[in-house]
Each structure stands twice: as structure tokens, then as C-alpha cells.
Scaffold this motif. Structure first.
Motif, PDB file in Angstrom:
ATOM      1  N   TYR A 322       6.314  65.855  66.310  1.00 43.77           N
ATOM      2  CA  TYR A 322       5.992  64.675  65.514  1.00 43.77           C
ATOM      3  C   TYR A 322       6.622  64.780  64.126  1.00 43.77           C
ATOM      4  CZ  TYR A 322       2.510  67.943  63.701  1.00 43.77           C
ATOM      5  OH  TYR A 322       1.895  69.057  63.170  1.00 43.77           O
ATOM      6  N   TYR A 323       6.929  63.631  63.586  1.00 49.34           N
ATOM      7  CA  TYR A 323       7.393  63.511  62.193  1.00 49.34           C
ATOM      8  C   TYR A 323       6.791  62.226  61.651  1.00 49.34           C
ATOM      9  CZ  TYR A 323      10.386  62.608  58.161  1.00 49.34           C
ATOM     10  OH  TYR A 323      10.852  62.343  56.885  1.00 49.34           O
ATOM     11  N   ILE A 324       5.988  62.345  60.596  1.00 46.58           N
ATOM     12  CA  ILE A 324       5.300  61.203  59.994  1.00 46.58           C
ATOM     13  C   ILE A 324       5.624  61.196  58.509  1.00 46.58           C
ATOM     14  CG2 ILE A 324       3.079  60.091  59.592  1.00 46.58           C
ATOM     15  CD1 ILE A 324       2.016  61.703  61.998  1.00 46.58           C
ATOM     16  N   SER A 325       6.023  60.040  57.995  1.00 47.40           N
ATOM     17  CA  SER A 325       6.408  59.994  56.583  1.00 47.40           C
ATOM     18  C   SER A 325       5.957  58.699  55.937  1.00 47.40           C
ATOM     19  CB  SER A 325       7.925  60.137  56.429  1.00 47.40           C
ATOM     20  OG  SER A 325       8.579  58.934  56.762  1.00 47.40           O
ATOM     21  N   SER A 326       5.824  58.772  54.633  1.00 44.87           N
ATOM     22  CA  SER A 326       5.531  57.610  53.806  1.00 44.87           C
ATOM     23  C   SER A 326       6.288  57.775  52.496  1.00 44.87           C
ATOM     24  CB  SER A 326       4.028  57.482  53.548  1.00 44.87           C
ATOM     25  OG  SER A 326       3.760  56.411  52.663  1.00 44.87           O
ATOM     26  N   ALA A 327       6.752  56.664  51.931  1.00 46.27           N
ATOM     27  CA  ALA A 327       7.531  56.749  50.697  1.00 46.27           C
ATOM     28  C   ALA A 327       7.319  55.496  49.861  1.00 46.27           C
ATOM     29  CB  ALA A 327       9.012  56.943  50.999  1.00 46.27           C
ATOM     30  N   TYR A 328       7.468  55.686  48.573  1.00 51.34           N
ATOM     31  CA  TYR A 328       7.393  54.566  47.624  1.00 51.34           C
ATOM     32  C   TYR A 328       8.593  54.656  46.690  1.00 51.34           C
ATOM     33  CZ  TYR A 328       5.921  51.672  43.675  1.00 51.34           C
ATOM     34  OH  TYR A 328       5.878  50.729  42.682  1.00 51.34           O
ATOM     35  N   TYR A 329       9.250  53.516  46.492  1.00 51.33           N
ATOM     36  CA  TYR A 329      10.424  53.464  45.611  1.00 51.33           C
ATOM     37  C   TYR A 329      10.301  52.241  44.709  1.00 51.33           C
ATOM     38  CZ  TYR A 329      15.312  53.464  44.107  1.00 51.33           C
ATOM     39  OH  TYR A 329      16.463  53.499  43.353  1.00 51.33           O
ATOM     40  N   ASP A 330      10.549  52.442  43.412  1.00 52.83           N
ATOM     41  CA  ASP A 330      10.460  51.344  42.455  1.00 52.83           C
ATOM     42  C   ASP A 330      11.566  51.516  41.423  1.00 52.83           C
ATOM     43  OD1 ASP A 330       9.660  49.144  40.987  1.00 52.83           O
ATOM     44  OD2 ASP A 330       8.124  50.236  39.880  1.00 52.83           O
ATOM     45  N   GLN A 331      12.459  50.543  41.332  1.00 49.00           N
ATOM     46  CA  GLN A 331      13.546  50.587  40.360  1.00 49.00           C
ATOM     47  C   GLN A 331      13.636  49.267  39.627  1.00 49.00           C
ATOM     48  OE1 GLN A 331      17.422  51.648  41.884  1.00 49.00           O
ATOM     49  NE2 GLN A 331      18.445  51.240  39.941  1.00 49.00           N
ATOM     50  N   GLU A 332      13.620  49.341  38.306  1.00 47.93           N
ATOM     51  CA  GLU A 332      13.762  48.155  37.470  1.00 47.93           C
ATOM     52  C   GLU A 332      15.222  48.025  37.064  1.00 47.93           C
ATOM     53  OE1 GLU A 332      12.115  46.304  33.220  1.00 47.93           O
ATOM     54  OE2 GLU A 332      11.507  48.301  33.896  1.00 47.93           O
ATOM     55  N   GLY A 333      15.792  46.856  37.278  1.00 49.31           N
ATOM     56  CA  GLY A 333      17.181  46.635  36.913  1.00 49.31           C
ATOM     57  C   GLY A 333      17.359  46.538  35.409  1.00 49.31           C
ATOM     58  N   ILE A 334      18.619  46.591  34.968  1.00 46.28           N
ATOM     59  CA  ILE A 334      18.891  46.543  33.527  1.00 46.28           C
ATOM     60  C   ILE A 334      18.978  45.117  33.005  1.00 46.28           C
ATOM     61  CG2 ILE A 334      20.049  48.772  33.468  1.00 46.28           C
ATOM     62  CD1 ILE A 334      22.702  47.242  33.524  1.00 46.28           C
ATOM     63  N   MET A 335      19.077  44.133  33.907  1.00 43.20           N
ATOM     64  CA  MET A 335      19.026  42.737  33.493  1.00 43.20           C
ATOM     65  C   MET A 335      17.633  42.189  33.778  1.00 43.20           C
ATOM     66  SD  MET A 335      22.778  41.183  34.516  1.00 43.20           S
ATOM     67  CE  MET A 335      22.665  39.890  33.281  1.00 43.20           C
ATOM     68  N   TYR A 336      17.243  41.206  33.010  1.00 45.88           N
ATOM     69  CA  TYR A 336      15.913  40.629  33.192  1.00 45.88           C
ATOM     70  C   TYR A 336      15.812  39.953  34.558  1.00 45.88           C
ATOM     71  CZ  TYR A 336      14.913  41.543  28.292  1.00 45.88           C
ATOM     72  OH  TYR A 336      14.684  42.170  27.083  1.00 45.88           O
ATOM     73  N   ARG A 337      14.607  40.031  35.122  1.00 45.52           N
ATOM     74  CA  ARG A 337      14.339  39.527  36.474  1.00 45.52           C
ATOM     75  C   ARG A 337      15.200  40.250  37.499  1.00 45.52           C
ATOM     76  NH1 ARG A 337      14.814  33.168  36.369  1.00 45.52           N
ATOM     77  NH2 ARG A 337      14.586  33.488  38.600  1.00 45.52           N
ATOM     78  N   SER A 338      15.251  41.548  37.379  1.00 47.79           N
ATOM     79  CA  SER A 338      15.978  42.367  38.346  1.00 47.79           C
ATOM     80  C   SER A 338      15.105  43.570  38.675  1.00 47.79           C
ATOM     81  CB  SER A 338      17.320  42.815  37.752  1.00 47.79           C
ATOM     82  OG  SER A 338      17.987  43.690  38.630  1.00 47.79           O
TER      83      SER A 338
END
Length: 986
Positions: A322-338
Motif C-alpha cells: 500500500y501507498y497512501i498520501s496526502s498533500a497541500y500546496y499553496d502558491q501566491e502569484g506575483i501579480m494581483y489576483r494570481s
């Protein structure tokens, strides 16, 4: 007495020799120490005797040996292992993969897969350590600079962007050149890769030649990229791996920003050209003070956040992994509304139900939110914001930012206000399940059924709040839902046998059915008056609109492969596939693709076995065909659409269709040599020729026909080139290692036939041309420099054949005409040179890895430069410093003409966008295991720094040279990241 003693000793020796001389059959199974999977094609040899055998697809072998003999097990990519035969007839062993070796078993296209050493086709594998732990949302970027012949470009800095990918050049003038993506045997769309966690991939393999790709037939013309997800290891206790990374983003390069004039420079330029008087300049300074605003630093945010967290559990018993995984990724862009915010889950289970049945279930799901900056193109709120005058300020005299007030002088709202009042967001739900059942009724025969699905549900929401002062009390809202599901069912029968320990024969036949269904609907409305009431139901009736769409396609395929190996030295691979597609006319829906490949492991020959400095020498050759069907779903059909005539609804023919539309076909020939020297230096060289016939092209027709174009099978295109891959274990000891690598590709493209007997065709509104005997080239009026006598810009007058470049210095003009002066520039659309280099290194627990990627011969129309270097056309805006090099008096040798001439759309905008970029840097420390030996909680721990796009070298003056387009206009430029991370294993 001596005679008796002699007789006794002689008798003992005789008994011993008889005992050791009696051969018996030894059998067993060879598996991988990493995951317990069987390893095929392992060479099993009795040391000192001319006895050898090989393992079959199940890892099983038999060989004759005697007690006391030493059996050597050897396989490329694994550490050699020797076993002394005792009083046993069964020997099962596990082989340990060599550090840095590529994937042990490669599924080159259905079936049970082969050991990498017995694969005839051309492929390059990037392993997990080069994929995971990077500050990028998807795994495709890990391939950039690592696979010779594969061009990977990140064309903008939006965190949710997907890369542009091409293998061995652009293979078509009309259809897509994107490779086929396959996850654990199931074809998927490129968008699915964005919704998966890079940390979940065990490896990514790029299949390059016909022998490797033709088995995929219908969609393999541009290569295949195979993603293999991680699995649990057999007979190993649960291992928990947790990692966390936190960093920040900035512009990758400030080339464009750094060229803009400051207040002093711009005002001096205005005085010099007579655009403003000293009195007017004094009035400007009195009104706005002596501000010095760098607008790029205001519109492009600094140090925006990046967070990434991973947790996975793997392990298993002898019967289940078995292999079970969970991940969270959050990236804010350098331009507004990105912004890009994603959660992923994965569960891979495989079970051996009994001696002849194995089953597995992979479940992968992702949920993400995407926001993209909408101010591209010619927007002064986007890339063209650099034209704002530097003495304007977005802050008042007290340092407070203008928010609901327009910025004085600039007469524009702040990007922060625009982002707060104009909201948009895309929410994607991704689901990729795969299930398989594998049956082995008797040795060598494997029956396998696999079913998978690529499903997405994408919702796009946009809202302009009623309180937005740019359109007060008239808010608007829209919603759009897109749903698509790609279903694939594959059935294969795989048989493998080894005859007389030298003839390894494998046969596979299969069937695959693929069905895709996509639909969407949308609604919009306006007239919202309250920020608290923003649902579609609150919009006014006469401001509403609706829309919907539906699209389908299907494939049905049959395929087979025959493989033969003689003594693991001479290998042959044959494949055949028939595809039927709903995208083509009913008389041309079916097409057959084939491939043949051979491989000679020359090092196994007797005349090379004693050459100690040559560790390996393998020669490969292949030829085969693939197909391309990457066009719209209904191009072959005559379709109708709704119209409005004299106030009444009606129907009209919108497309004439083409009932003879057929497959675009490609023939690819590859010859390669792989060599290893002193077991330290590795070199791969491949040359290829790729010919595309019956291209799927939108052929232009006179408007008098009622249609502007019809998709047809026309023309041919050729790509040929060379791939080189080099690596070396330059230094290796117990404490220190240093392994450099270099790879590159040179590709030469040539159009060999066009449509309607044309020798060339100017592609409208692109600045490109197609000409027989040439690659796709830029087609523009060509500047001949500024006339030093009168200060006027000059252009070369084209010759009789405008598809040939004519740079005659005695035939120039100062009168611009966009149509009459256009001609071939001699500059290619696609770069001929791509590649990468770098190294991995370590010392006493510390490690440092660096990866560079480069592109040479890349050109691009810098449309932003039309605005930034056009001081007469755009008077009153800031410009680059270079415009100060303009003609003033007779005899001046300058870049720009005298003030008053308009910068035209010509080669002055066509720039060299070649670049060298530090794509990745990783520095870390693995805590020594002896420091963890006193406890049973941690198995390993490491801390690290990782950077992306940290340094860029280019002559390109635009925001970013990596844009994969003929023209760059207002793009959100690439970013660089710096992050700190920690990884713990329990």
C-alpha cells in the motif's frame, strides 16, 4: 602404512569430487528488494562454467548447478549478487537497485513490462528524487533540461500554468504537438498532471522512438510521457514520510523593468526632443514633487508566499502493498489576483490474492482553486504598467496608498483595489481511479485487464462588485461549469518463454477502448446593486445570458507486440496497432501503425569481454509509424449553427466538413549508441529522422466559397536531429561524490510540401511563414538600419521570391509598407538547440544539486517593445533608455531614427530570446543515522534549501524569454522561488 594413507586420501578426494560434480536443477525467483516485484531478464550464470539462464516475466529461472558452485545474478540497474549453492534446489533472492540507476521495470506500452536493459525502444527516465521537493505545482517542469530532445517551457508565471512540451520539434503545422500523457497505463489530459502531487511519482519516463511509442498508435506521434506512481514495498513495516516546505516568490528577471527611464532621464529626453519645455517640466515637478516610483515594484508583488506539505504512508506484507498520501500546496502569484491552492489524496493498493491472481486499485483525487491575473495584452494594469510616468505616486503625501481614489496623474485605480472589486476563481475537482486484475493461469502466460478514468469538474466564477467605482451600482456575475470524463478499458494477453536458456520470446496482444464526453453550461447577468446580493438571481432580466456546449470522441484499438532475444545479446521488437477514431470521415476512421526495433549488446561479444575499460556498449535502431488525431472532434462533419435573420431565428451551415479527412501519419527512424566506460562514464547518442505526411491543416479558401478554411490532409514536414546524453561518476568515496551530467538536442526542421501547389504561405496575423524547403520562419519587414544622412529608418526591399531573404544593402527604402516589405527573415520559430547540464554532489551528509536549462537560437516578437520603444507614437508615457540612441544630425550612426518616426511592426521587435537559466538548486543535510540510532521513532531526517529560476542569462529585453510563442504580449512573467524544507521519516 603410507600406501594405506595414500589410498584413504585418494578415496576421500574421489568422494568429494563426485559429490561436487553431481549437477542438479536449481530454480527460484528473483525480485526487487525495493518493492518485491519480479525482475525479468536477469542473467543467471554459474561462475567458471559455460552455464547461463535468464529470468522470465515472473522473475523465475532454472539452471543446472552442483553443490559448491557459485551462481551470479546480474541485471542492469541492480547490484550484482553471488550465491553459493548448498544442498538446496530452490534459491529465491532479492536484488538491490544501484544508486542512481533508472527504473528497474519499464512498461513501454501495455503488457507486464521489461527490465530496462532489455528494452529496445529509446526512453529516458527521471526518478523520484529529481521530481519531488521542488517549489513548483506540477511535475512536468522536472523534465526541463533532463531529457535530450524534449523541449519544456513555462510560458508565464501563473502558479496554475501548464508547460508547453514538444519532443524532437513541432511535428505538425496544424495539429497539436503535445505528447501523450499516461498515468499508470491510463491516458490522461495534460491538465490532470496539474491536479496531482509531484511527490507521488516514482518515475517519469519519456518514450522517444517508434519502437517505444508505436504501440500507442493513435496519439503517439509526439512521444509518450509515462507517469508511474509510487507503491508500497513488500514485507516491510509501515514507513511514514512527512515533509514541509515554506518559501517565497519574486520576478525571475527584471530585464524589462531595469531598462525604463527614471524621472531625470525621461525629463531630459523630453526637453531634448522638444516634447516638453523647461517650464512644463518645472510645473510637473511642482505638481508631483520629486517622486521616483518604480512601477514594476508596485504592480509585481515581492516575496509572495509558497507553502507545501506532504504526508505519505507506505509498506506492506508479502501479499499486499500500500501507498497512501496526502498533500497541500499553496502558491501566491506575483501579480494581483494570481494564486493556486491545491489539496491532493492518493491511495495505491496491490494484492496477491493467490499464486496466480493479482489485483490493484489506485485512487487519486485533487481539489484546487485557481486565480489568474486578467490584465494581459495591451493593459496598463498589467505588463504595460511600466509605461506609467515615474513621478506619479500610488501613495499620498502621508504615505497612504490610494485605494478608492484614482492615482493622481495616472488616472487609474490601484491593482489592489481592482483585485478586491473584480473577483474571479476557478475550482477544479479531479478524480483519476485505476483498477487492474492480473491472472497467470500457468507459467509465462499473463492476462490483464485495466480500467481507468480521467474525470474533472471545473467551475469558473466571476464577479464585479456593485461597489466598484468604475461601474458603480452595475455589478455583474457569471458562472460556468465544465465537466469531462475520459474512460479507458484495456485488455492484454502476455506470454513469455525461455527456450534452451538462450531464446527469450515474448508475445502480447491487446484491445483498448477509449471514450470521452465533455459538456458545459454557463450563465451571466448584470445590474447588481448591493455587494451582499451577488447571486445570478439578483441580476436584471434584460442583462442575462446563457450558453452550453457538448463534445464527444471515441477510439477503438487492437494491438500486438512480438519480442525476441537471443542470449540477451541480440534483441528484436515488433509492434502493430490498428486504431479507429470518431474524429475522421467514415471511410478513413481506421489506420494501422507499426514499428520494428533491434538492439545489439555488443559488450557481450567475446571480442569485447576482455576490454576492461568498456563497461557497456549497446547499439539500437528502430523505424515505425505513429498517428496524430489532435484536432477538433467534428472537423470531418458538415455542421450547422443558429442564426438570426430579419429578427427571426434560423439555421445555417457553419462548417462544410470533410468526409475524406484522415489520420495525420508520421514515420520515425532512430539509430542510437549507448556506452559506459570504466563503470563511471555514460554516453548516449541518438540520431533520428521524423517525417510527417498528410498533415491536418486548416487550408484557406476564398471567402466566396462561403467558408474561410477547411481542415484537410495536406503537405509534409521533416524533423531530423541528434540527442546526446552524458553523465559521469567523477568522484565517489564513502564520504564524497560528484556526478556531473550534460545533455542537448539539435533539431533541424524542413517543410517538404504544402497545399494547393504553393511554394510558401504567409500565416495571417502571426509574423510567420511556411515555405517549402525551410523551417517555420518569421516573416516580417526587415530593418536595414537608420540612414545616417537623413535619420530615416530603412528597410530591405524583398526580392522576386519573398520566401527567400534579401538583404541587399543597395536595395533599401525609407517608405514603410507592411505588405510590400514582408519577406523571410531567415530566423526560425523553434529553437534548434535545447538542453541542460548540472551535477549532484555530497559530502559527509551534506548534498548540493544544481540543474541548468538552456535554449539557443530561440527568437520571439517582443510586442511589448512596440510600446516601450515608440516615443513618438506613445508620447507622454515612459520608454526604455535605449530610445535615447536616436539620430540627431547627419553622420550619426544610431539604433533609432530621428524623433518623429513611428516604430513599425518589423524586425526591430524580433529579438533573440535564447536563455540559460538555473532551473533548480538544492542544498541540504541528511542527519547521520548514528545520531538517530538511540531511538526507534525516526528512521531518517533531513533539512534543505531549494531554489527555482534563481538566475537567468539572456539578451531578450522583454519580461521573460521562456515564453513559448511566436509573439509575447503582456505576459505574466516567470517567477523565482526560494524555500526551506524539512523531511522526516518514521
Amino acid at each position: 602404512m603410507q600406501q594405506k594413507l595414500f589410498s584413504f586420501l585418494f578415496t576421500c578426494l574421489l568422494l568429494i569430487s563426485v559429490s561436487y560434480g553431481q549437477d542438479f536443477q536449481v530454480s527460484g525467483r528473483v525480485t526487487s528488494q525495493a518493492d518485491g516485484n519480479p525482475i525479468a531478464n536477469v542473467t543467471v550464470r554459474v561462475q567458471g562454467k559455460n552455464l547461463s539462464s535468464q529470468t522470465d516475466a515472473d522473475g523465475s529461472y532454472t539452471i543446472r548447478a552442483a553443490e559448491g558452485n557459485v551462481i551470479v545474478f546480474r541485471s542492469l540497474g541492480y547490484k550484482e549478487r553471488s550465491i553459493t549453492v548448498e544442498k538446496m534446489s530452490t534459491i529465491n533472492i532479492q536484488l538491490e537497485a544501484e544508486e542512481g540507476s533508472i527504473d528497474e521495470v519499464l512498461v513501454v506500452g501495455y503488457g507486464s513490462g521489461n527490465n530496462i536493459g532489455s528494452v529496445v525502444g529509446s526512453q529516458v527516465t527521471v526518478r523520484a528524487k529529481d521530481i519531488a521537493g521542488k517549489p513548483a505545482p506540477n511535475a512536468i517542469e522536472a523534465l526541463q533540461g533532463k531529457v535530450p530532445g524534449l523541449s519544456v517551457m513555462t510560458s508565464n508565471g501563473e502558479p496554475s500554468t501548464t508547460q508547453s512540451i514538444r519532443l524532437h520539434g513541432s511535428g505538425s503545422l496544424g495539429a497539436s504537438s503535445t505528447p501523450l500523457f499516461v498515468i499508470d497505463g491510463i491516458p490522461v489530459g495534460s491538465g490532470s498532471i496539474l491536479s496531482t502531487n509531484p511527490d507521488d511519482w516514482e518515475s517519469i519516463t519519456v518514450l522517444k522512438d517508434a519502437s517505444a511509442t508505436s504501440i500507442y498508435g493513435s496519439r503517439a506521434a509526439n512521444g509518450v510521457i509515462y507517469f508511474k506512481s509510487k507503491k508500497g514495498k513488500a514485507s516491510e513495516r509501515a514507513t511514514i514520510t512527512a515533509s514541509a516546505m515554506k518559501g517565497y516568490n519574486n520576478l525571475a528577471t527584471k530585464n524589462m523593468m531595469d531598462q525604463m527611464m527614471n524621472s531625470k532621464e525621461l525629463q531630459a529626453y523630453w526637453l531634448e526632443t522638444g516634447f516638453r519645455t523647461q517650464a512644463q517640466i518645472d510645473e510637473i515637478n511642482q505638481t508631483f514633487g520629486h517622486n521616483e516610483t518604480v512601477w514594476g515594484d508596485y504592480y509585481y508583488k515581492k516575496n509572495t508566499g509558497l507553502d507545501q506539505y506532504n504526508l505519505n504512508i507506505s509498506g506492506g506484507s508479502e501479499k499486499m502493498q500500500y501507498y497512501i498520501s496526502s498533500a497541500y500546496y499553496d502558491q501566491e502569484g506575483i501579480m494581483y489576483r494570481s494564486n493556486f491552492d491545491r489539496v491532493t489524496l492518493r491511495s495505491n493498493l496491490s494484492a496477491t490474492l493467490n499464486d496466480w491472481i493479482k489485483a490493484g486499485l489506485n485512487l487519486s483525487g485533487g481539489y484546487d482553486k485557481r486565480m489568474s491575473n486578467p490584465y494581459g495584452g495591451n493593459s496598463l494594469n498589467g505588463a504595460l504598467s511600466l509605461m506609467a510616468l515615474p513621478w506619479y505616486s500610488p501613495f499620498d503625501e502621508n504615505g497612504n496608498e490610494y485605494y478608492e481614489e484614482r492615482i493622481p496623474g495616472l488616472d487609474a485605480y490601484s491593482p489592489k483595489y481592482l483585485a478586491d472589486k473584480n473577483l474571479n476563481e476557478g475550482v477544479n475537482k479531479q478524480f483519476n481511479p485505476t483498477i487492474f486484475l492480473q491472472v497467470q493461469p500457468y507459467k509465462g502466460l499473463t492476462l490483464k485487464s485495466t480500467a481507468g478514468m480521467d474525470y474533472f469538474d471545473y467551475r469558473i466564477s466571476a464577479l464585479r462588485l456593485p461597489s466598484y467605482l468604475g461601474n458603480l451600482n452595475n455589478g455583474s456575475a457569471s458562472e460556468e461549469y465544465q465537466t469531462g470524463i475520459l474512460k479507458t478499458i484495456t485488455n492484454t494477453i502476455d506470454y513469455r518463454t525461455l527456450i534452451h536458456n538462450v531464446h527469450d520470446i515474448s508475445m502480447m496482444i491487446g484491445q483498448e477502448a477509449t471514450d470521452y464526453d465533455e459538456s458545459s453550461f454557463s450563465a451571466s447577468g448584470s445590474g447588481l446593486t448591493d455587494d451582499r446580493l451577488t447571486l445570478l438571481g439578483q441580476t436584471i432580466a434584460n442583462g442575462r445570458g446563457v450558453g452550453s456546449s457538448k463534445s464527444e470522441y471515441a477510439y477503438n484499438s487492437y494491438f500486438g507486440r512480438l519480442g525476441y532475444s537471443y542470449n540477451a545479446k541480440y534483441l528484436l521488437d515488433l509492434s502493430l496497432r490498428t486504431d479507429a477514431s470518431s474524429r475522421f470521415g467514415k471511410n478513413n476512421r481506421k489506420a494501422t501503425f507499426w514499428a520494428a526495433g533491434v538492439s545489439w549488446k555488443a559488450k557481450s561479444e567475446k571480442f569485447l569481454q576482455d576490454v576492461s575499460w568498456l563497461t557497456d556498449l549497446t547499439i539500437k535502431a528502430s523505424i515505425g509509424t505513429q498517428g496524430n488525431s489532435a484536432i477538433g472532434n467534428y472537423q470531418s462533419l458538415a455542421t450547422v449553427g443558429s442564426i438570426n435573420y430579419d429578427g427571426a431565428p434560423g439555421w445555417g451551415v457553419s462548417s462544410p466538413g470533410n468526409p475524406n479527412l484522415a489520420w495525420e501519419q508520421q514515420t520515425k527512424t532512430t539509430l542510437g549508441v549507448r556506452a559506459s566506460f570504466l563503470n563511471q562514464i555514460n554516453l548516449d547518442v541518438e540520431v533520428y529522422k521524423r517525417v510527417t505526411d498528410n498533415m491536418l491543416v486548416s487550408v484557406p479558401y476564398p471567402y466566396t466559397s462561403g467558408f474561410s478554411s477547411i481542415t484537410s490532409n495536406v503537405g509534409s514536414l521533416e524533423n531530423k536531429g541528434i540527442d546526446v546524453q552524458f553523465s559521469a561518476n567523477a568522484f565517489r568515496s564513502e564520504k564524497f561524490y560528484f556526478t556531473p551530467y550534460v545533455n542537448f538536442n539539435y533539431n533541424q526542421q524542413k517543410i517538404t510540401e504544402l497545399f494547393q501547389d504553393k511554394e510558401y504561405w504567409i500565416v495571417p496575423n502571426t509574423g510567420l511563414s511556411w515555405a517549402v524547403g525551410k523551417p517555420v520562419e518569421f516573416f516580417f519587414p526587415v530593418q536595414a538600419g537608420v540612414n545616417p544622412d537623413n535619420g530615416l529608418m530603412q528597410w530591405y526591399v524583398p526580392g522576386e521570391n519573398i520566401s527567400d531573404s534579401n538583404f541587399d544593402p543597395n536595395n533599401v527604402t525609407t517608405t514603410f509598407n507592411a505588405v510590400d516589405l514582408q519577406q523571410s527573415t531567415g530566423l526560425r520559430r523553434d529553437a534548434p538547440f535545447t538542453g541542460g547540464f548540472g551535477f549532484t554532489s555530497g559530502y559527509n551528509g551534506f548534498y548540493l544539486d544544481m540543474d541548468f536549462a538552456f535554449v539557443k537560437g530561440k527568437y520571439m516578437i517582443n510586442n511589448d517593445l512596440y510600446f516601450f520603444s515608440n516615443p513618438y507614437q506613445f508620447r507622454g508615457y515612459n520608454q526604455i533608455r535605449g530610445v535615447r540612441d536616436y539620430w540627431k544630425e547627419p553622420g550619426d550612426q544610431t539604433r533609432y531614427p530621428k524623433f518623429g518616426q513611428v516604430h513599425q511592426f518589423d524586425t526591430g521587435l524580433l529579438e533573440d530570446a535564447s536563455f540559460l537559466r538555473l532551473k533548480g538548486l538544492r542544498f541540504g543535510y541528511n542527519i547521520p543515522k548514528k545520531l538517530l540510532s538511540g531511538q526507534k521513532f525516526f528512521k531518517s531526517a533531513s533539512v534543505y534549501y531549494v531554489g527555482r529560476n534563481l538566475w537567468t542569462k539572456t539578451k531578450y529585453l522583454g519580461p521573460d524569454p521562456e515564453v513559448d510563442s511566436n509573439l509575447a504580449l503582456g505576459v505574466n512573467p516567470n517567477t523565482k522561488q526560494s524555500s526551506l524544507g524539512i523531511q522526516l521519516q518514521f
